[in-house]
Write a protein that holds these residues in place. Structure first.
Motif, PDB file in Angstrom:
ATOM      1  N   ALA A  21      -7.962   5.217   3.209  1.00  0.00           N
ATOM      2  CA  ALA A  21      -8.986   4.653   2.339  1.00  0.00           C
ATOM      3  C   ALA A  21      -8.259   4.221   1.077  1.00  0.00           C
ATOM      4  CB  ALA A  21     -10.064   5.682   2.012  1.00  0.00           C
ATOM      5  N   ALA A  22      -8.137   2.909   0.845  1.00  0.00           N
ATOM      6  CA  ALA A  22      -7.309   2.384  -0.242  1.00  0.00           C
ATOM      7  C   ALA A  22      -8.097   2.350  -1.549  1.00  0.00           C
ATOM      8  CB  ALA A  22      -6.812   0.987   0.102  1.00  0.00           C
ATOM      9  N   ALA A  56      -7.459  -3.321   0.649  1.00  0.00           N
ATOM     10  CA  ALA A  56      -6.691  -2.832   1.789  1.00  0.00           C
ATOM     11  C   ALA A  56      -7.505  -1.788   2.526  1.00  0.00           C
ATOM     12  CB  ALA A  56      -5.357  -2.244   1.338  1.00  0.00           C
ATOM     13  N   SER A  57      -7.412  -1.803   3.846  1.00  0.00           N
ATOM     14  CA  SER A  57      -8.147  -0.828   4.647  1.00  0.00           C
ATOM     15  C   SER A  57      -7.390  -0.563   5.932  1.00  0.00           C
ATOM     16  CB  SER A  57      -9.563  -1.332   4.953  1.00  0.00           C
ATOM     17  OG  SER A  57      -9.502  -2.519   5.705  1.00  0.00           O
ATOM     18  N   VAL A  65       0.855  -1.178   0.000  1.00  0.00           N
ATOM     19  CA  VAL A  65       0.000   0.000   0.000  1.00  0.00           C
ATOM     20  C   VAL A  65       0.894   1.231   0.000  1.00  0.00           C
ATOM     21  CG1 VAL A  65      -1.815   1.269   1.194  1.00  0.00           C
ATOM     22  CG2 VAL A  65      -1.827  -1.216   1.201  1.00  0.00           C
ATOM     23  N   ARG A  66       0.732   2.056  -1.015  1.00  0.00           N
ATOM     24  CA  ARG A  66       1.525   3.280  -1.119  1.00  0.00           C
ATOM     25  C   ARG A  66       0.610   4.482  -0.969  1.00  0.00           C
ATOM     26  NH1 ARG A  66       6.435   1.731  -2.589  1.00  0.00           N
ATOM     27  NH2 ARG A  66       6.719  -0.159  -3.840  1.00  0.00           N
ATOM     28  N   GLY A  67       1.219   5.630  -0.791  1.00  0.00           N
ATOM     29  CA  GLY A  67       0.445   6.856  -0.666  1.00  0.00           C
ATOM     30  C   GLY A  67       0.640   7.481   0.694  1.00  0.00           C
ATOM     31  N   MET A 104      -3.151   2.270  -3.908  1.00  0.00           N
ATOM     32  CA  MET A 104      -2.844   3.671  -3.646  1.00  0.00           C
ATOM     33  C   MET A 104      -3.771   4.166  -2.542  1.00  0.00           C
ATOM     34  SD  MET A 104      -0.919   6.162  -4.158  1.00  0.00           S
ATOM     35  CE  MET A 104      -0.045   5.470  -5.560  1.00  0.00           C
ATOM     36  N   ALA A 105      -3.198   4.572  -1.449  1.00  0.00           N
ATOM     37  CA  ALA A 105      -3.970   4.980  -0.283  1.00  0.00           C
ATOM     38  C   ALA A 105      -4.118   6.486  -0.240  1.00  0.00           C
ATOM     39  CB  ALA A 105      -3.294   4.503   0.991  1.00  0.00           C
TER      40      ALA A 105
END
Length: 530
Positions: free
Chosen positions: A330-331, A324-325, A273-275, A351-352
């Motif tokens: 918020a993914a 993803a959460s 998870v990126r962002g 992307m989160a």
């Protein structure tokens, strides 16, 4: 005036002396039962040496009080640890029924629990347990043991156990021999010819779980009686409810040793998870939902610690939805993958964006709060995403309804009755115009006052008044069936209904009887007889 030594005072003096003696005795017993005594640190005191070369993984737990005591400059004198300095040793070999060594067998050593005395404080230390694996010659060693009574057993098998009472500094030789009606079962899991040690194997016979074992590079060793077993493999990253594969194992009678070798295929998955996320709330949960498998009803969750870290696991063939959460993210978006035999490794990137929670508080026109079933509540729409209601429970007044991981900014909640596949679902209250919600980093609270509908509870009964478990109740609004609250009992129907007349069908033994039920604005409970 009576003298000071009057007999009237004698009973009181005797009672006071008895109470004082009782307090002294109790204090002495509590002092003996206490495990921990503190004394100033003395650097000159020798530190007892414990030979842990063959002791295997230890599960001893150091209490928080010990850590605080050492931090305060005090040494902790644990009674059992003091006795361990004497170095009592328990060694032995694991042999099968024919006297041959059994390598890799798990040997468990448990300290007998202390005797609990009513009305006295419990011992501050739980009983200690240790586990080792027998070497190639079937040998095992437990060193540095405390004097006392210990239970030694093979792989938690009650018929292969020994109770040993050790004296200070004693060295005891023990021989654990497998029962003749059990076979030594060994096996390995492979992928592409390479032994995997990142799976767990659970052994079941019928619905009874016999054991759960972690594979190692050397494979798995256990004991089983003759019969047919189911072996389930699962990965710790996904949790024990995520069965990766299932195998049948047959142990023939009279066979001393059985070996299995299973190829477990599948595809390696990497999820990152990126962002960005709200500071301090960037933990991520990876939700894996299977479709088209025999375990499709389960949702597996693998956890990555922070945004930017990678979660790795293996998935068997099938169709999967991976999302993803987290409380601070918020993914976007959800990923759907199809896995076949031979599918190469897959890497998924989410992307989160920062997210927060939205809490909905419902109350009726009289100011009373209520919480309907979460599945009856509408979804929340934000930034092109739909968030379902996640929390809430029937019957708990005032518990908030929560939507998690909602993107920051504008969101919408729409309240309307739903109809799908010829089944109508009524909201617990009259439909409302859509509400606009603004979600900030601290989330949002949405209070809503509504006209609560009547809660209707219908039960089929026999002529005697007892509940009829052979009946089935269905409710219709006109020609459309109405969905009630999920209830496994078919002879019951419960749900919210707006005022009006409803057709209730009661089916029993192939015969259907119908009744008309009129619902007003108050809750209604009916026992329907044929």
């Amino acid at each position: 005036m009576p003298p000071p030594s009057s007999p009237r005072l004698l009973p009181f003096l005797v009672l006071a002396a008895a109470l004082f003696a009782a307090l002294v005795v109790v204090g002495y017993i509590v002092g003996i039962g206490s495990d921990v005594a503190l004394r100033p640190c003395d650097a000159s005191l020798p530190i007892p040496a414990v030979d842990a070369r063959n002791a295997g993984p230890r599960t001893d737990v150091v209490g928080a009080s010990d850590a605080h005591s050492r931090a305060a400059g005090l040494s902790v004198d644990v009674d059992t640890d003091a006795r361990r300095s004497a170095g009592a040793t328990l060694r032995g070999r694991v042999l099968d029924a024919a006297g041959l060594p059994v390598a890799g067998m798990a040997v468990l050593l448990g300290e007998q629990p202390p005797i609990e005395v009513p009305l006295l404080p419990r011992r501050a230390r739980p009983p200690k347990t240790e586990r080792v694996e027998a070497d190639a010659a079937g040998a095992f060693v437990f060193a540095g043991l405390a004097a006392g009574t210990w239970t030694l057993r093979c792989h938690e098998l009650p018929s292969c156990a020994e109770v040993c009472t050790l004296a200070v500094g004693e060295v005891r030789e023990v021989e654990l021999r497998m029962p003749s009606d059990h076979a030594i079962v060994t096996g390995v899991l492979r992928r592409g010819g390479v032994t995997r040690d990142d799976f767990h194997i659970e052994v079941l016979r019928g619905k009874s779980q016999l054991s759960t074992n972690a594979c190692s590079k050397a494979g798995l060793t256990t004991m089983l009686a003759a019969g047919t077993y189911e072996l389930r493999t699962w990965m710790p990253a996904l949790g024990p409810s995520a069965w990766y594969s299932r195998h049948t194992l047959v142990v023939p009678p009279g066979v001393p040793r059985v070996h299995f070798d299973y190829e477990v295929g599948g595809t390696d998955i990497e999820v990152v998870v990126r962002g960005t996320a709200v500071v301090g709330r960037d933990e991520v949960g990876i939700d894996v939902n299977g479709a088209g498998l025999d375990n499709a009803a389960d949702v597996y969750t693998a956890h990555a610690s922070k945004v930017g870290e990678t979660t790795r696991f293996v998935l068997p063939p099938g169709n999967w939805r991976i999302a993803a959460s987290g409380p601070g993210i918020a993914a976007l978006p959800e990923h759907r993958v199809g896995i076949d035999v031979g599918t190469p490794p897959i890497r998924i990137e989410h992307m989160a964006v920062p997210g927060a929670n939205v809490r909905l508080e419902l109350c009726d026109v009289h100011g009373r709060r209520f919480t309907p079933a979460p599945e009856l509540m509408p979804v929340l729409r934000a930034a092109g995403m739909e968030r379902p209601c996640m929390l809430g429970a029937n019957g708990k007044r005032g518990q908030p309804i929560v939507y998690t991981s909602v993107p920051l900014g504008a969101a919408t909640l729409g309240f309307e009755d739903r109809e799908a596949d010829g089944v109508r679902t009524f909201l617990p209250f009259a439909p409302q115009a859509a509400l606009d919600v603004v979600v900030g980093t601290e989330g949002a609270v949405v209070p809503l006052t509504v006209q609560r509908r009547a809660f209707v509870d219908l039960r089929a009964c026999e002529a005697s008044g007892r509940e009829d478990f052979a009946a089935c109740i269905l409710v219709f609004a006109g020609t459309v069936r109405v969905r009630g609250r999920d209830d496994p009992a078919a002879q019951r129907w419960a749900g919210w209904l707006p005022p009006g007349e409803y057709r209730v069908a009661i089916e029993r033994a192939g015969v259907t009887r119908e009744r008309i039920v009129t619902v007003g604005e108050t809750d209604l409970t009916l026992r329907l007889r044929p």
